[in-house]
Design a protein around this motif. Structure first.
Motif, PDB file in Angstrom:
ATOM      1  N   CYS A  42       0.864  -1.185   0.000  1.00  0.00           N
ATOM      2  CA  CYS A  42       0.000   0.000   0.000  1.00  0.00           C
ATOM      3  C   CYS A  42       0.896   1.229   0.000  1.00  0.00           C
ATOM      4  N   GLU A 100      -7.882   5.638   2.914  1.00  0.00           N
ATOM      5  CA  GLU A 100      -7.334   4.912   4.060  1.00  0.00           C
ATOM      6  C   GLU A 100      -8.290   3.837   4.564  1.00  0.00           C
ATOM      7  N   SER A 101      -9.597   4.098   4.506  1.00  0.00           N
ATOM      8  CA  SER A 101     -10.572   3.106   4.980  1.00  0.00           C
ATOM      9  C   SER A 101     -10.478   1.809   4.177  1.00  0.00           C
ATOM     10  N   GLU A 154      -6.827   0.130   4.870  1.00  0.00           N
ATOM     11  CA  GLU A 154      -6.765  -0.513   6.183  1.00  0.00           C
ATOM     12  C   GLU A 154      -7.142  -1.989   6.084  1.00  0.00           C
ATOM     13  N   ARG A 171      -4.382  -3.981   3.984  1.00  0.00           N
ATOM     14  CA  ARG A 171      -3.130  -4.214   4.712  1.00  0.00           C
ATOM     15  C   ARG A 171      -3.170  -5.488   5.553  1.00  0.00           C
ATOM     16  N   LYS A 172      -4.339  -5.974   5.858  1.00  0.00           N
ATOM     17  CA  LYS A 172      -4.475  -7.180   6.676  1.00  0.00           C
ATOM     18  C   LYS A 172      -4.146  -8.447   5.895  1.00  0.00           C
TER      19      LYS A 172
END
Length: 117
Positions: free
Chosen positions: A11, A53-54, A57, A60-61
């Protein structure tokens, strides 16, 4: 389940600058698409993502993207081995994918290049 390869997920804030770097590094051109408001560029074994960003997020997991011959077969093998399917299989711009959590807590995306039936 036959694993064909792995893509590293990154990201980034500045997709254009990052794409230029990875194109230079790998000697290959970026394949670009957009999904759920996220701009994506696939360059060699790297999947670069930029967006709200939402959305990032959640992305990224997922530790990595694993290419498989068949997502349905992968899902069955994963479930049999004790993984939990979090999402999918669902169509993608190039095939289908699913997201699975391994028993150790690692989360991976599994993708194939087969058209959804």
């Amino acid at each position: 389940m036959e694993i064909l390869g792995t893509t590293l997920r990154i990201c980034v804030d500045d997709l254009e600058a990052t794409v230029a770097f990875y194109e230079s590094l790998t000697g290959s051109r970026a394949l670009r698409f957009e999904r759920a408001g996220v701009s994506v560029a696939a360059v060699g074994c790297f999947l670069l993502m930029s967006g709200p960003e939402s959305e990032l997020e959640v992305l990224r997991k997922v530790s990595a993207t694993i290419a498989v011959k068949d997502v349905d077969e992968a899902g069955a093998a994963l479930t049999h081995a004790g993984a939990r399917i979090i999402a999918g299989p669902v169509p993608t711009p190039v095939g289908r994918n699913l997201i699975a959590a391994h028993p150790d807590g690692s989360v991976f995306e599994y993708v194939d290049r087969r058209a959804a039936n």
